[in-house]
Design a protein around this motif. Structure first.
Motif, mmCIF file in Angstrom:
data_model
loop_
_atom_site.group_PDB
_atom_site.id
_atom_site.type_symbol
_atom_site.label_atom_id
_atom_site.label_comp_id
_atom_site.label_asym_id
_atom_site.label_seq_id
_atom_site.Cartn_x
_atom_site.Cartn_y
_atom_site.Cartn_z
ATOM 1 N N UNK A 126 0.842 -1.198 0.000
ATOM 2 C CA UNK A 126 0.000 0.000 0.000
ATOM 3 C C UNK A 126 0.876 1.247 0.000
ATOM 4 N N UNK A 127 0.350 2.321 -0.584
ATOM 5 C CA UNK A 127 1.017 3.616 -0.468
ATOM 6 C C UNK A 127 0.412 4.346 0.729
ATOM 7 N N UNK A 186 7.571 -2.420 -3.762
ATOM 8 C CA UNK A 186 7.489 -1.413 -2.700
ATOM 9 C C UNK A 186 7.342 -0.026 -3.326
ATOM 10 N N UNK A 187 6.500 0.803 -2.706
ATOM 11 C CA UNK A 187 6.481 2.218 -3.035
ATOM 12 C C UNK A 187 7.777 2.848 -2.533
ATOM 13 N N UNK A 188 8.338 3.749 -3.312
ATOM 14 C CA UNK A 188 9.517 4.484 -2.852
ATOM 15 C C UNK A 188 9.075 5.394 -1.711
ATOM 16 N N UNK A 189 9.738 5.340 -0.554
ATOM 17 C CA UNK A 189 9.294 6.134 0.605
ATOM 18 C C UNK A 189 9.163 7.623 0.261
ATOM 19 N N UNK A 230 7.575 3.589 -7.718
ATOM 20 C CA UNK A 230 7.655 2.317 -7.001
ATOM 21 C C UNK A 230 8.730 1.438 -7.629
ATOM 22 N N UNK A 231 9.225 0.494 -6.818
ATOM 23 C CA UNK A 231 10.336 -0.368 -7.205
ATOM 24 C C UNK A 231 9.846 -1.815 -7.201
ATOM 25 N N UNK A 232 10.242 -2.561 -8.232
ATOM 26 C CA UNK A 232 9.793 -3.947 -8.391
ATOM 27 C C UNK A 232 11.004 -4.850 -8.590
#
Length: 657
Positions: free
Chosen positions: A106-107, A156-159, A165-167
């Protein structure tokens, strides 16, 4: 497999366990699963994963949970310890054909009560962006599988970002996407942006903005998991080649590496303050790595099979403020003492001296404890405490001395009180090069405990206040070796006497690095001086037996044949063996006797099938197994909330037990 290393008949499933905080209890009515509660036949399916988000609604019940089971994806209101789960009313449920969800995220920035952004990765390589509240599917990335055809292992969403986002994929590549960009109708062309040891970063060549923005190729084999540091500036990657690699994310620069004892690394997590990284994998160990020192500071052995998840408990972790300036903040005397013994300015700059300063100015005694947990394919949950004696080993003294508490050796006497730590273990400090090691006080566990009075603590004071941690599975040795308060003592004494192998790595207790020539000489000097003791040779034989057990049960060939990732398996086995032989005994991968070996505070079998999830929340911790059951364990003192508000008679009756 689930029964590996311990049959189901012998180990009954636990529904509660005790730590120093109190009793954690399984809330059977707060279990989430498929609505029919039928155990999922998990053969050949992807791991069950769980994601949480808080939508900040006004009702005070803003937690939402998403989990995948086989081809299905569920989205529920998560009631935790407050109310029983109502599985008949999922907010959203999706069943996929031809591909299975493997991971999701989730973001937290964009989440509201009306809308959430959920990324879902799939076994065929696609990534979907959905809104389970609005029940919308906004975008599908890598739809034609032109970017990568392999399974998505982590997303993951990039903080701090609403759109990046990174996959990661089992091909070993990671891709940076922007939700605003399309993926194009042809395969992307790449241009080299940055290259380093066993990694490369490429940018996508295109006249118009398109995905992916970047491609990272990291190591060999699958990239099993990555994790952003708490400040979002660094990225830790756990790979099937057994390496942990930590990058500066924006600059794409390699900060440091670590190698597993053997086999692939499967999971990774950061401490809440970003100072330490814990990784787990196919060596059945949890390995603690210092971000600032770029070295392994401890290993933990409690699992009987692969470790699938590691996570820090931010609620039980207590750390001093890290806002002090980076220069040396202890006394000049401490500084010169450190320099004199070859520890160097790097060690003086560490948090150890900051701790001394805080201890002299605060009225409270210093207590630094990191709590983390791990779950594995052996169906066991382990909880671990990382305390000062491991984090800040003693400064070397002019003679051999035994301490039960690291702070009693380093804190100024001005405080005038005994410092107690949360889980303190006995460590033996060995002189670096001043005198040949002669130990009049003895080095076995019994003597260590009895000598604790010399360092300001009453003897045997710890067991009365702290629960006894489980012994290591293979340490069925006589008293003195297997007591929880002496395991670090034995591991740090054997470091010095580790025969010729310890010439490459210096003693753990002195925290010196093997890059300094004098350290190597010192280490060899100690090894010859201390190895005469019969007690140490006893410890050595125990360590060797332990190492043989490991190698017999988990040889490299055995691991790669069981590995789920089949990419380049045959060709990589031989190179992996060669690489492992090169790194063992170096800073990348110290030998078992060269670093402290932690024992778990708690080690309990809590499921029938392999465990795939461990998440620490404020009032509970959440686990999930491959059967599709998501379990809530109430923290001590939180269990009454549920029982007082719900009548068990009309609650769903399913349970894991």
């Amino acid at each position: 497999m689930a029964a590996e290393g311990g049959g189901k008949e012998m180990n009954e499933i636990k529904t509660q366990f005790t730590t120093r905080e109190g009793v954690y209890k399984l809330l059977t009515h707060s279990e989430y699963s498929r609505p029919n509660r039928v155990p999922f036949n998990s053969q050949g399916s992807n791991p069950v994963k769980v994601s949480f988000v808080n939508v900040n609604d006004q009702s005070g019940n803003g937690d939402r949970i998403c989990f995948n089971v086989g081809r299905e994806l569920y989205f529920y209101i998560y009631k935790g310890v407050r109310k029983a789960a109502d599985l008949s009313k999922p907010i959203d449920k999706r069943i996929y054909k031809g591909t299975q969800p493997t991971c999701h995220d989730f973001n937290p920035i964009t989440a509201t009560a009306e809308s959430v952004s959920l990324l879902v990765g799939f076994s065929a390589g696609q990534v979907q962006l959905i809104d389970p509240i609005k029940k919308e599917t906004s975008k599908l990335f890598n739809e034609e599988r032109l970017i990568d055809k392999s399974r998505v292992t982590c997303v993951r969403w990039v903080p701090g970002s609403e759109s990046l986002f990174l996959v990661a994929h089992s091909s070993g590549s990671m891709y940076l996407y922007n939700v605003e960009n399309t993926c194009g109708t042809t395969a992307p062309h790449y241009q080299l942006l940055k290259q380093g040891e066993n990694y490369a970063v490429h940018t996508c060549k295109s006249k118009s903005a398109r995905n992916p923005l970047l491609r990272w190729t990291v190591g060999e084999g699958a990239l099993n998991e990555f994790a952003f540091s708490p400040d979002g500036k660094f990225l830790a990657c756990a790979s099937q080649d057994g390496f942990l690699r930590v990058f500066g994310f924006d600059a794409a620069e390699l900060h440091g590496t670590m190698k597993s004892y053997f086999g692939g690394l499967l999971c990774v997590c950061w401490s809440p303050d970003g100072r330490y990284i814990v990784a787990g994998g196919e060596d059945d160990l949890v390995t603690v790595w210092s971000f600032s020192d770029c070295r392994v500071i401890a290993r933990g052995h409690g699992h009987k099979s692969w470790v699938s998840v590691v996570a820090f408990d931010h609620c039980t972790t207590s750390v001093e403020d890290g806002d002090l300036p980076a220069e040396f903040s202890g006394s000049d005397e401490e500084f010169h003492e450190q320099i004199h013994f070859g520890v160097g300015r790097d060690r003086a700059n560490s948090a150890h001296s900051r701790l001394s300063k805080r201890n002299s100015t605060d009225s409270r005694p210093v207590s630094v404890t990191y709590r983390f947990g791990s779950v594995g394919q052996d169906t066991q949950l382990c909880l671990w405490d990382l305390t000062e004696d491991i984090l800040f080993p003693h400064l070397p003294l002019s003679r051999t001395r035994t301490h039960t508490n690291v702070m009693s050796a380093t804190s100024p006497p001005a405080t005038g009180q005994t410092t107690t730590t949360t889980t303190t273990t006995t460590t033996t400090t060995t002189a670096t090069a001043t005198v040949p090691a002669t130990n009049p006080s003895g080095t076995n566990g019994k003597d260590n405990t009895s000598n604790s009075s010399t360092s300001g603590n009453p003897p045997n004071s710890l067991p009365s206040t702290l629960p006894r941690s489980n012994s290591l599975p293979h340490s069925s040795n006589p008293t003195g070796g297997s007591t929880p308060n002496s395991h670090t003592g034995s591991s740090s004494t054997t470091t010095a006497a580790a025969s010729s192998s310890s010439t490459t790595t210096t003693t753990t207790t002195t925290s010196t690095t093997s890059t300094k020539a004098n350290s190597i000489i010192d280490s060899a000097f100690i090894a010859t001086g201390v190895s005469k003791f019969a007690t140490l040779s006893l410890h050595d034989s125990r360590k060797e037996r332990h190492e043989k057990d490991h190698k017999r049960n988990h040889s490299m060939g055995h691991i790669s044949s069981k590995s789920s990732d089949k990419l380049n398996q045959l060709s990589s086995t031989r190179t992996a063996k060669a690489e492992a032989a090169k790194t063992l005994g170096t800073l990348l991968c110290p030998r078992m006797e060269d670093v402290p070996l932690l024992e778990p505070l708690v080690c309990k079998k809590i499921a029938h099938e392999r465990l795939t999830v461990l998440i620490f929340l404020e009032d509970c911790l959440v686990t999930a197994c491959q059967e599709g059951f998501v379990c809530t364990w109430a923290r001590p003192g939180k269990v009454g909330l549920l029982s007082s508000q719900n009548n068990p008679a009309n609650s769903p009756s399913g349970t894991v037990v």
